[in-house]
Motif scaffolding. Structure first.
Motif, mmCIF file in Angstrom:
data_model
loop_
_atom_site.group_PDB
_atom_site.id
_atom_site.type_symbol
_atom_site.label_atom_id
_atom_site.label_comp_id
_atom_site.label_asym_id
_atom_site.label_seq_id
_atom_site.Cartn_x
_atom_site.Cartn_y
_atom_site.Cartn_z
ATOM 1 N N GLU A 63 15.495 16.121 2.871
ATOM 2 C CA GLU A 63 16.331 17.130 2.241
ATOM 3 C C GLU A 63 16.189 18.466 2.966
ATOM 4 O O GLU A 63 15.192 18.741 3.617
ATOM 5 C CB GLU A 63 15.959 17.294 0.770
ATOM 6 N N LYS A 64 17.191 19.310 2.816
ATOM 7 C CA LYS A 64 17.173 20.617 3.454
ATOM 8 C C LYS A 64 16.084 21.473 2.835
ATOM 9 O O LYS A 64 15.991 21.611 1.611
ATOM 10 C CB LYS A 64 18.535 21.298 3.303
ATOM 11 N N LEU A 65 15.255 22.081 3.668
ATOM 12 C CA LEU A 65 14.133 22.874 3.178
ATOM 13 C C LEU A 65 14.572 24.309 2.904
ATOM 14 O O LEU A 65 15.465 24.836 3.579
ATOM 15 C CB LEU A 65 13.001 22.871 4.205
ATOM 16 N N PRO A 66 13.951 24.967 1.925
ATOM 17 C CA PRO A 66 14.278 26.371 1.669
ATOM 18 C C PRO A 66 13.887 27.244 2.852
ATOM 19 O O PRO A 66 12.892 26.978 3.537
ATOM 20 C CB PRO A 66 13.452 26.705 0.425
ATOM 21 N N THR A 67 14.638 28.291 3.088
ATOM 22 C CA THR A 67 14.405 29.150 4.247
ATOM 23 C C THR A 67 13.903 30.539 3.874
ATOM 24 O O THR A 67 13.414 31.260 4.744
ATOM 25 C CB THR A 67 15.691 29.289 5.074
ATOM 26 N N THR A 68 14.014 30.940 2.609
ATOM 27 C CA THR A 68 13.511 32.251 2.211
ATOM 28 C C THR A 68 12.124 32.125 1.628
ATOM 29 O O THR A 68 11.748 31.076 1.072
ATOM 30 C CB THR A 68 14.442 32.910 1.168
ATOM 31 N N LEU A 69 11.351 33.193 1.720
ATOM 32 C CA LEU A 69 9.977 33.173 1.220
ATOM 33 C C LEU A 69 9.937 32.883 -0.274
ATOM 34 O O LEU A 69 9.128 32.069 -0.737
ATOM 35 C CB LEU A 69 9.298 34.520 1.522
ATOM 36 N N ASP A 70 10.804 33.503 -1.036
ATOM 37 C CA ASP A 70 10.809 33.289 -2.484
ATOM 38 C C ASP A 70 11.122 31.830 -2.841
ATOM 39 O O ASP A 70 10.502 31.245 -3.740
ATOM 40 C CB ASP A 70 11.829 34.213 -3.156
#
Length: 402
Positions: A227-234
């Motif tokens: 799955e696509k991983l989150p890219t922002t720190l939050d």
């Protein structure tokens, strides 16, 4: 004099620059970051990379700043040991030539070894490469365009050089089914000096390792399905909270520390597999060419080995860069392929995806205490089957590659 642009000031880049400078080439390093990176995860350093560090006169410094782990300990929900082994197992597998250190510390030592003799450009990156008959025209994001005889991508798993010359990353990337995250915290208690602690649930684990200056490193490894991983720190913090918030051991406390960090390493566990590591006057080294994955434990050593061999082959084939690139691949291709296969087997040991898998992993780790069993079980993945070539660095050849 042959000019060589090296993209990346991590491990492979400074190593390559060192040996090319020894051979009379004129290397230049360009690094996207504004300065050498600090912090980050720790690496286990042994084998041929260790031998190369010794040849470069770095062993005393590495031994001094490194960590000498005395135990790897797997704990349960209450923090009680359920498996593990002592430093004797590691010594048996590596002949005592082994150290744990932060990757950024190794990078810094390698860069400092250049002693100001190599031009370095920080805070910039390559945006286009145009090969001509006798050189490569390089355009940078900020600096004026320049020409170099050769260009080498030493810019890691997400190599910009590879994308520009060979194509987009998904064409070469093989996901191993896991994602990794890491960060540091200060003043964390408890402290277990020189002990690597692991806690796991099916499909996820947390590691804790005590650093100097009252710092502690935390490592998360968890299973993913592409799955696509989150890219922002939050968003990355939110994902880790969701995965680990109901787990035992020190997980709630660790997640509290996570909320305070502004420097979280977060990436997929992947390999890079390519049919060719060079194209025209451009070649790749280290993770840019053949990343074995962060969990393999040998990425930094393999980066140094590939840089050494590429520099040696270029030095030994004046005026024949294509021959040097071919020899470089011939010498390393099967060795790297074996390391990648071993890393693929090893990845699942960090975070087995079932309870049965966790129990079996713990039984295997317990059994490592029996003399010779660790070598039988994982010795082939630890050992280096390659013999480092000997090159004549003192016979400096300054003929340009035309």
């Amino acid at each position: 004099m042959t000019s060589v642009l090296i993209s990346g000031a991590g491990i492979a880049g400074p190593t390559l620059a060192y040996w090319l400078n020894m051979a009379g080439f004129e290397p230049t390093i360009v690094e996207q970051a504004p300065a050498l990176r600090r912090g980050g995860y720790v690496i286990d350093f042994w084998g041929l990379g260790y031998d190369l560090a010794e040849r470069m006169g770095l062993l005393d410094q590495i031994t001094r700043i490194g960590y000498h782990a005395r135990e790897m300990r797997i704990v349960n929900d209450e923090g009680r040991p359920v498996a593990g082994f002592g430093s004797g197992v590691i010594s048996e597998l590596t002949g005592g030539r082994y150290v744990t250190l932060q990757r950024s510390d190794l990078s810094r030592l390698l860069f400092e070894k250049l002693d100001g003799q190599v031009e370095s450009i920080f805070g910039d990156t390559i945006v286009s490469l145009h090969e001509q008959d006798d050189c490569v025209q390089v355009e940078f994001e900020h600096a004026p365009a320049r020409r170099f005889h050769l260009v080498i991508g030493a810019d890691g798993l997400h190599s910009c050089t590879r994308t520009l010359v060979f194509g987009p990353q998904p064409r070469f990337e093989k996901h191993l089914g896991y994602t990794v995250a890491a960060f540091e915290a200060c003043d964390y208690l408890p402290r277990d000096d020189d002990v690597y602690l692991m806690y796991g649930r099916p499909g996820r684990m947390i590691g804790r390792f005590t650093l100097r200056d009252n710092r502690t490193l935390f490592l998360f490894v968890f299973a993913t399905k592409g799955e696509k991983l989150p890219t922002t720190l939050d968003a990355q913090k939110a994902l880790l909270r969701d995965l680990y918030r109901h787990d035992g051991w020190e997980c709630r406390k660790l997640l509290g520390e996570l909320e305070q960090t502004e420097a979280l390493y977060f990436d997929s566990v992947s390999q890079i597999r390519m049919q060719n590591w060079s194209c025209g006057r451009v070649a790749l080294v280290g993770d840019a060419a053949f990343c074995v994955s962060l969990l393999a434990g040998q990425g930094s050593a393999l980066a140094m080995i590939s840089a050494y061999v590429l520099a040696g082959e270029l030095a030994g084939a004046p005026g024949q860069y294509q021959r040097a690139f071919g020899r470089y691949e011939t010498l390393l291709r099967s060795y790297i392929a074996a390391k990648q296969r071993g890393a693929e087997r090893f990845a699942g040991a960090f975070a087995p995806k079932t309870r049965v898998g966790l129990s079996f992993r713990n039984l295997v780790v317990k059994a490592f205490a029996l003399p010779g069993l660790a070598r039988l079980a994982i010795g082939r993945d630890i050992a280096d089957s390659l013999e480092l070539p000997e090159y004549s660095w003192r016979s400096l050849n300054r003929r340009a590659i035309a």
